[in-house]
Structures are given as C-alpha cells and as structure tokens.
Design a protein around this motif. Sequence first.
Motif, mmCIF file in Angstrom:
data_model
loop_
_atom_site.group_PDB
_atom_site.id
_atom_site.type_symbol
_atom_site.label_atom_id
_atom_site.label_comp_id
_atom_site.label_asym_id
_atom_site.label_seq_id
_atom_site.Cartn_x
_atom_site.Cartn_y
_atom_site.Cartn_z
ATOM 1 N N LYS A 1 0.836 -1.203 0.000
ATOM 2 C CA LYS A 1 0.000 0.000 0.000
ATOM 3 C C LYS A 1 0.869 1.251 0.000
ATOM 4 O O LYS A 1 0.644 2.188 -0.780
ATOM 5 C CB LYS A 1 -0.924 -0.002 1.214
ATOM 6 C CG LYS A 1 -1.817 1.237 1.342
ATOM 7 C CD LYS A 1 -2.754 1.079 2.535
ATOM 8 C CE LYS A 1 -3.619 2.330 2.717
ATOM 9 N NZ LYS A 1 -2.848 3.493 3.163
ATOM 10 N N VAL A 2 1.885 1.266 0.856
ATOM 11 C CA VAL A 2 2.806 2.404 0.922
ATOM 12 C C VAL A 2 3.554 2.556 -0.401
ATOM 13 O O VAL A 2 3.722 3.668 -0.924
ATOM 14 C CB VAL A 2 3.802 2.224 2.078
ATOM 15 C CG1 VAL A 2 4.874 3.315 2.042
ATOM 16 C CG2 VAL A 2 3.070 2.267 3.419
ATOM 17 N N GLU B 1 1.181 3.961 -3.102
ATOM 18 C CA GLU B 1 0.947 5.393 -2.895
ATOM 19 C C GLU B 1 2.150 6.202 -3.374
ATOM 20 O O GLU B 1 1.997 7.265 -3.981
ATOM 21 C CB GLU B 1 0.658 5.662 -1.420
ATOM 22 C CG GLU B 1 -0.690 5.133 -0.960
ATOM 23 C CD GLU B 1 -0.835 5.144 0.552
ATOM 24 O OE1 GLU B 1 -1.936 4.835 1.028
ATOM 25 O OE2 GLU B 1 0.150 5.450 1.262
ATOM 26 N N THR C 1 2.179 8.992 -6.449
ATOM 27 C CA THR C 1 2.705 10.351 -6.256
ATOM 28 C C THR C 1 3.786 10.651 -7.287
ATOM 29 O O THR C 1 3.818 11.733 -7.886
ATOM 30 C CB THR C 1 3.279 10.512 -4.839
ATOM 31 O OG1 THR C 1 2.243 10.288 -3.879
ATOM 32 C CG2 THR C 1 3.863 11.907 -4.635
ATOM 33 N N THR D 1 -4.103 13.775 -1.631
ATOM 34 C CA THR D 1 -2.890 12.972 -1.673
ATOM 35 C C THR D 1 -3.155 11.635 -2.353
ATOM 36 O O THR D 1 -4.306 11.250 -2.583
ATOM 37 C CB THR D 1 -2.386 12.702 -0.252
ATOM 38 O OG1 THR D 1 -3.396 11.935 0.453
ATOM 39 C CG2 THR D 1 -2.137 14.009 0.492
ATOM 40 N N SER D 2 -2.077 10.911 -2.646
ATOM 41 C CA SER D 2 -2.215 9.570 -3.217
ATOM 42 C C SER D 2 -2.930 8.649 -2.238
ATOM 43 O O SER D 2 -3.719 7.790 -2.628
ATOM 44 C CB SER D 2 -0.838 8.994 -3.555
ATOM 45 O OG SER D 2 -0.237 9.736 -4.591
ATOM 46 N N GLU D 3 -2.649 8.846 -0.958
ATOM 47 C CA GLU D 3 -3.311 8.046 0.072
ATOM 48 C C GLU D 3 -4.823 8.259 0.036
ATOM 49 O O GLU D 3 -5.613 7.309 0.111
ATOM 50 C CB GLU D 3 -2.764 8.409 1.452
ATOM 51 C CG GLU D 3 -3.356 7.572 2.575
ATOM 52 C CD GLU D 3 -2.771 7.922 3.937
ATOM 53 O OE1 GLU D 3 -3.137 7.255 4.919
ATOM 54 O OE2 GLU D 3 -1.936 8.853 4.002
ATOM 55 N N ALA E 1 -7.763 5.610 -1.015
ATOM 56 C CA ALA E 1 -8.853 5.371 -0.066
ATOM 57 C C ALA E 1 -10.217 5.628 -0.703
ATOM 58 O O ALA E 1 -11.220 5.021 -0.307
ATOM 59 C CB ALA E 1 -8.681 6.266 1.161
ATOM 60 N N ARG F 1 -9.619 -1.140 -4.763
ATOM 61 C CA ARG F 1 -8.469 -0.822 -3.910
ATOM 62 C C ARG F 1 -7.756 -2.099 -3.474
ATOM 63 O O ARG F 1 -6.522 -2.190 -3.529
ATOM 64 C CB ARG F 1 -8.926 -0.026 -2.685
ATOM 65 C CG ARG F 1 -7.777 0.374 -1.758
ATOM 66 C CD ARG F 1 -8.238 1.320 -0.665
ATOM 67 N NE ARG F 1 -9.234 0.730 0.205
ATOM 68 C CZ ARG F 1 -10.531 1.039 0.205
ATOM 69 N NH1 ARG F 1 -10.992 1.950 -0.631
ATOM 70 N NH2 ARG F 1 -11.373 0.462 1.039
#
Length: 199
Positions: A18-19, A22, A26, A39-41, A45, A52
């Motif tokens: 996930k990190v 993201e 970005t 944000t990408s987060e 979401a 997702r």
Amino acid sequence: VTRVLKYHPTPSELAQAKVSLEGEMTQQASANHLTCPGTSEAALAAMPTEMRTAEIEAQATSLYLVSKLKKAVPLTTASMKSYYSAHTSDYDTLCISIALVSPSNVSAFANSQSAGLSVVALARKYSQDASAKTGGTCGCYPPSSTTYASVRADVTSSTLDTFPATPQVISYNGATYALYVAVTKRTVTPFAKAAPLVL
C-alpha cells in the motif's frame, strides 16, 4: 502467481504494498505534471473497496516477483534491454475505447459489429457509459500508468479498432453489463522510458 508460486501476501506485505503503491502514484503524478487534489493516500482510499484491494494485492505480487527475480536474474542494463527487445509489445502505450452494453442489447451489438459498424458508431449507439458521447474513447495508458496491468487484462483482442466477440460481464451501479474494450492505437514505448518497468 497464487497458483504457480503459492504466494499469498501477508498483512505486513499488503501494508508495505500500500505504501509502495501510494509512492508510485505520487511519483507518476509528479512525472506527468498532474495537479491532483488531495494525496495519493486519499485517492487510494476513495477507490471502491474491491478495486483498492485488487490494486494493493497486485502491487504486493509485483514486489514479491521483483524480490525473486533479483535473486535469479541479473538486472543489468544489457539483460534488461535483451528482455525488452523480446517483449516490446508488452510495454506499448494503449489507447482504448469501451462500450458498456446492457444484456438485452448484446445480440444487436454483435449483429451491428458483424454488419461493419465501427467502434465509434457501436459505442455511440449501444454504450450506457458516459464515454458513449465521444464514441467510447477512454484515454491512453502508458506502461507507467498504475492501471496499465488492468487495462492490458481487459484487452482481449489484438486487432485494432475492433471490439472482441465475447465481452466481459461486470457489475456497474448495481446492474449487470457486457463490457467491450477495443484498442484504437498502439504505440511502442522506447526502452529509455520503459527501462524502470522492465524486469
């Protein structure tokens, strides 16, 4: 990967994926000079849960394969160029059009395609998607796109400007539809741009 290598990502690997995803989102937004709100987060979401989950699992699988390949294949520039040369079409930029057709119109759609209607005409006549107004045009996707893998998976016909005979069956807004995806343009991606994606 699940069937062949028996790989099932752990919760920790999914969190790492996930990190990583993201970060890639970005990076791609910056590289393509896109000014996206939030944000990408937040963007991740905001995706439907099923989408997702699929994106994160795909990223986890990708990270797993890279870790295995690094141990088995020397990732030198020469080896990457050799692989790229043998798989150039796997890195093509794909421009696609879609038609989202209600089940009751699938037969008529097939008959119209057999009669010679173009992708644009078919989408305008039968598609329930908003893109019908532009003849089904759905954009172009370079291999660096985060949705490239899913776009390639949706493309079941290698013939340009032709919808496949057999559509995918999907659920959209609570209803069932037939999804047809056609490649309208295929552009070779130079190795210099594809290099970061070549394994």
